[in-house]
Design a protein around this motif. Structure first.
Motif, PDB file in Angstrom:
ATOM      1  N   ARG A   1      -1.056   7.039  -6.115  1.00 47.68           N
ATOM      2  CA  ARG A   1      -1.290   5.468  -5.927  1.00 47.68           C
ATOM      3  C   ARG A   1      -2.177   4.877  -7.141  1.00 47.68           C
ATOM      4  NH1 ARG A   1      -2.772   2.734  -0.745  1.00 47.68           N
ATOM      5  NH2 ARG A   1      -5.206   3.499  -1.342  1.00 47.68           N
TER       6      ARG A   1
ATOM      7  N   ASP B   1       5.738  10.981   5.303  1.00 50.27           N
ATOM      8  CA  ASP B   1       4.865  11.643   4.139  1.00 50.27           C
ATOM      9  C   ASP B   1       4.097  10.554   3.235  1.00 50.27           C
ATOM     10  OD1 ASP B   1       5.233  14.189   5.654  1.00 50.27           O
ATOM     11  OD2 ASP B   1       7.200  14.389   4.057  1.00 50.27           O
ATOM     12  N   GLY B   2       4.540   9.395   3.606  1.00 56.90           N
ATOM     13  CA  GLY B   2       4.035   8.330   2.754  1.00 56.90           C
ATOM     14  C   GLY B   2       2.691   8.220   3.154  1.00 56.90           C
ATOM     15  N   ILE B   3       1.739   7.370   2.367  1.00 55.67           N
ATOM     16  CA  ILE B   3       0.336   7.067   2.960  1.00 55.67           C
ATOM     17  C   ILE B   3       0.139   5.544   3.472  1.00 55.67           C
ATOM     18  CG2 ILE B   3      -0.689   8.726   1.287  1.00 55.67           C
ATOM     19  CD1 ILE B   3      -1.285   6.281  -0.629  1.00 55.67           C
ATOM     20  N   ALA B   4      -1.078   5.559   4.065  1.00 53.19           N
ATOM     21  CA  ALA B   4      -1.100   4.000   5.051  1.00 53.19           C
ATOM     22  C   ALA B   4      -1.753   3.083   3.922  1.00 53.19           C
ATOM     23  CB  ALA B   4      -1.875   4.405   6.139  1.00 53.19           C
ATOM     24  N   ILE B   5      -1.282   2.074   3.870  1.00 50.92           N
ATOM     25  CA  ILE B   5      -1.987   1.022   3.006  1.00 50.92           C
ATOM     26  C   ILE B   5      -2.639  -0.019   3.619  1.00 50.92           C
ATOM     27  CG2 ILE B   5      -0.565   1.579   0.916  1.00 50.92           C
ATOM     28  CD1 ILE B   5       1.120  -0.934   1.494  1.00 50.92           C
TER      29      ILE B   5
ATOM     30  N   ASP C   1      -7.033   3.266   5.145  1.00 54.58           N
ATOM     31  CA  ASP C   1      -6.461   3.259   3.756  1.00 54.58           C
ATOM     32  C   ASP C   1      -6.233   4.384   3.274  1.00 54.58           C
ATOM     33  OD1 ASP C   1      -5.165   1.723   1.885  1.00 54.58           O
ATOM     34  OD2 ASP C   1      -7.072   2.122   0.582  1.00 54.58           O
ATOM     35  N   GLY C   2      -5.015   4.729   2.889  1.00 53.48           N
ATOM     36  CA  GLY C   2      -4.837   6.290   2.089  1.00 53.48           C
ATOM     37  C   GLY C   2      -4.630   7.612   3.041  1.00 53.48           C
TER      38      GLY C   2
ATOM     39  N   SER D   1       1.235  -0.766  -4.298  1.00 50.31           N
ATOM     40  CA  SER D   1       1.602   0.350  -3.622  1.00 50.31           C
ATOM     41  C   SER D   1       2.535  -0.174  -2.361  1.00 50.31           C
ATOM     42  CB  SER D   1       0.412   1.241  -3.589  1.00 50.31           C
ATOM     43  OG  SER D   1      -0.889   0.407  -2.728  1.00 50.31           O
ATOM     44  N   TYR D   2       2.366  -1.307  -1.988  1.00 52.68           N
ATOM     45  CA  TYR D   2       2.971  -1.609  -1.129  1.00 52.68           C
ATOM     46  C   TYR D   2       4.705  -1.752  -1.394  1.00 52.68           C
ATOM     47  CZ  TYR D   2       3.040  -6.637  -2.382  1.00 52.68           C
ATOM     48  OH  TYR D   2       3.184  -7.655  -3.044  1.00 52.68           O
TER      49      TYR D   2
ATOM     50  N   ARG E   1       8.316   5.377  -1.862  1.00 53.19           N
ATOM     51  CA  ARG E   1       7.760   6.608  -1.794  1.00 53.19           C
ATOM     52  C   ARG E   1       6.423   7.025  -2.455  1.00 53.19           C
ATOM     53  NH1 ARG E   1      12.870  10.147  -2.430  1.00 53.19           N
ATOM     54  NH2 ARG E   1      13.701   8.347  -3.574  1.00 53.19           N
ATOM     55  N   VAL E   2       5.405   6.278  -2.247  1.00 55.90           N
ATOM     56  CA  VAL E   2       4.090   6.714  -2.756  1.00 55.90           C
ATOM     57  C   VAL E   2       3.606   7.800  -1.756  1.00 55.90           C
ATOM     58  CG1 VAL E   2       1.806   6.347  -3.212  1.00 55.90           C
ATOM     59  CG2 VAL E   2       3.647   4.605  -3.663  1.00 55.90           C
ATOM     60  N   GLN E   3       3.316   8.959  -2.092  1.00 57.67           N
ATOM     61  CA  GLN E   3       3.112   9.932  -1.189  1.00 57.67           C
ATOM     62  C   GLN E   3       1.593  10.518  -1.234  1.00 57.67           C
ATOM     63  OE1 GLN E   3       5.805  12.480  -0.320  1.00 57.67           O
ATOM     64  NE2 GLN E   3       7.532  11.215  -1.069  1.00 57.67           N
ATOM     65  N   THR E   4       0.934  10.032  -2.231  1.00 60.14           N
ATOM     66  CA  THR E   4      -0.474  10.534  -2.458  1.00 60.14           C
ATOM     67  C   THR E   4      -1.376   9.424  -2.997  1.00 60.14           C
ATOM     68  OG1 THR E   4      -0.558  11.307  -4.527  1.00 60.14           O
ATOM     69  CG2 THR E   4       0.025  13.007  -3.186  1.00 60.14           C
ATOM     70  N   VAL E   5      -2.675   9.639  -2.577  1.00 61.82           N
ATOM     71  CA  VAL E   5      -3.629   8.790  -3.102  1.00 61.82           C
ATOM     72  C   VAL E   5      -3.754   8.799  -4.305  1.00 61.82           C
ATOM     73  CG1 VAL E   5      -6.192   8.103  -2.968  1.00 61.82           C
ATOM     74  CG2 VAL E   5      -5.121   8.875  -1.080  1.00 61.82           C
TER      75      VAL E   5
END
Lengths: 250, 250
Positions: A242, B87-91, B42-43, A230-231, A235-239
């Motif tokens: 992922r 709007d991405g997610i934290a990893i 995370d997420g 995912s890193y 543009r991964v936007q949602t859990v």
DNA sequence: CGCAAAAACAAACCTTTGTTATTGCCAGAA
DNA sequence: TTCTGGCAATAACAAAGGTTTGTTTTTGCG
């Protein structure tokens, strides 16, 4: 054939036709560079920054004792020194690992382009963020994984990065790193690289000969490495998205 | 008291009065956060990105086996997740190491600001480049230096980074990392951190007690680490200028 | 003040990785 | 063709750092 750098930017941010055309304009007339040529030496002044349209290169530092640490693997579509202060000086060296097609972009030109198309500035920032994420993953790799895990992780990461700029990416990869290079990427010695390479081969996970890497069992490699793409994913936007990535990666 | 984030941007790129005012506008009404509080899990979805106006935090990853690797030390003036896709997610996770003053900036606001003042975009890109340089130096540190050298390097780097946002920075530093934290920064075990900390103390180079670090002999620490601050220096433009830096660093 | 929890310190022993050296192979140059 | 140099493979030994366990100080808090 597609412009790998443009592809990167398009992954990073939505670009319109005008912007696409402007970027392609910049990449006209790349030059050819052979393997093992310096693209930058310590202290060089960088009025422009290079983009690698094809081929591999490595960016590294040398310590006083002569040890070398490669800090980035530069794959097709990668740019470097774009985020230095314009007119700054290079503090790391860059060497090609294979023949490359390179184009240089003047910082001033890029700046003008961004003033005209803010979306390109956004894309560059976002591309920089991805480079950042890769660096962080290298810190984790070298800091907290053992030798076998590190090798597996590097292979997974490289395979994934290549697949982002080449839709036809197979399990057969052009992989120009020598065992010495691998050692300098992973913070190990060539001898130990050799040991662990043997192990990966014996377990039937990869083949590697004369710069051809074949991945026989990506799933297991990912398992060993604890690889989570995912890193790297644009543009991964949602859990949920992922999770999907994690599952289909293989 | 000065806005540390603004200072960072001003190091990165030339800003006019209007731009300065606009940035200060963004940083009104910071909130207070205690030590050991999560700033991101995370997420998490990141519609905004945080800036640390004062205090320390750490950004890290956890591996399956429970090992932790800190990938960035966030000092006063540092921002994070500013280069993610909005709007991405934290990893990665972020946790405060001391009480902090934090302000959150919506990606949309920042984007508007950059459209209006391209110099701020340039400054953010350049700031990102510096974060990048620090990450690369961590890869080198963990990949190619032994335990003592790593500790020395971290101390030099941290001291230097703090001096960039605090002109009165002395050899006496607020240093909230526990030995466990240090281990997770440097890719070692707490036990080994302890051993090497003892060594640095016995050799009279530092004192460290109850979060107060005193540097007795920066020169020797730099020697041990092979520390060269040019990768942190804002806008180093010539080789000569860098030589000067190397010499006066102590 | 006194207690519990966190942090620091210490020592014995073990594992991974590094060091040094030797050998063989293969591709390209003379 | 032979020579050369880079690269890969392997072995024996050394060293750095990890693991486990337990003790002692600090620190924060009721």
């Amino acid at each position: 054939m597609f412009n790998a750098f443009l592809l990167r930017l398009m992954h990073a941010s939505e670009l319109g036709d005008q912007e696409i055309q402007a970027v392609e304009e910049l990449c006209r007339q790349p030059r050819d560079v052979g393997a093992k040529k310096y693209l930058s030496r310590d202290g060089d002044e960088m009025h422009s920054f290079p983009i690698i349209l094809s081929g591999w290169a490595a960016r590294y530092q040398i310590l006083r004792n002569g040890a070398r640490q490669i800090t980035r693997l530069l794959l097709p579509g990668d740019a470097f020194y774009f985020d230095c202060s314009p007119d700054g000086i290079a503090i790391e060296e860059v060497i090609t690992l294979s023949p490359c097609k390179i184009v240089n972009i003047a910082h001033a030109d890029m700046r003008r382009l961004i003033d005209r198309f803010p979306a390109i500035g956004e894309a560059m920032r976002s591309y920089g963020g991805m480079e950042n994420a890769v660096l962080a993953s290298w810190v984790v790799n070298v800091g907290r994984r053992d030798a076998l895990e590190r090798m597996a992780h590097l292979i997974c990461e490289t395979h994934y990065r290549l697949s982002l700029v080449d839709a036809h990416q197979s399990q057969q990869i052009f992989f120009p790193l020598t065992q010495d290079d691998l050692a300098d990427v992973l913070g190990l010695t060539p001898v130990h690289i050799n040991r662990k390479l043997q192990q990966l081969r014996q377990e039937g996970l990869i083949s590697l000969r004369s710069k051809q890497l074949t991945i026989h069992d990506l799933r297991t490699l990912q398992q060993i490495a604890g690889f989570d793409p995912s890193y790297l994913a644009p543009r991964v936007q949602t859990v949920r998205e992922r999770e999907r990535l994690r599952v289909i990666a293989a």
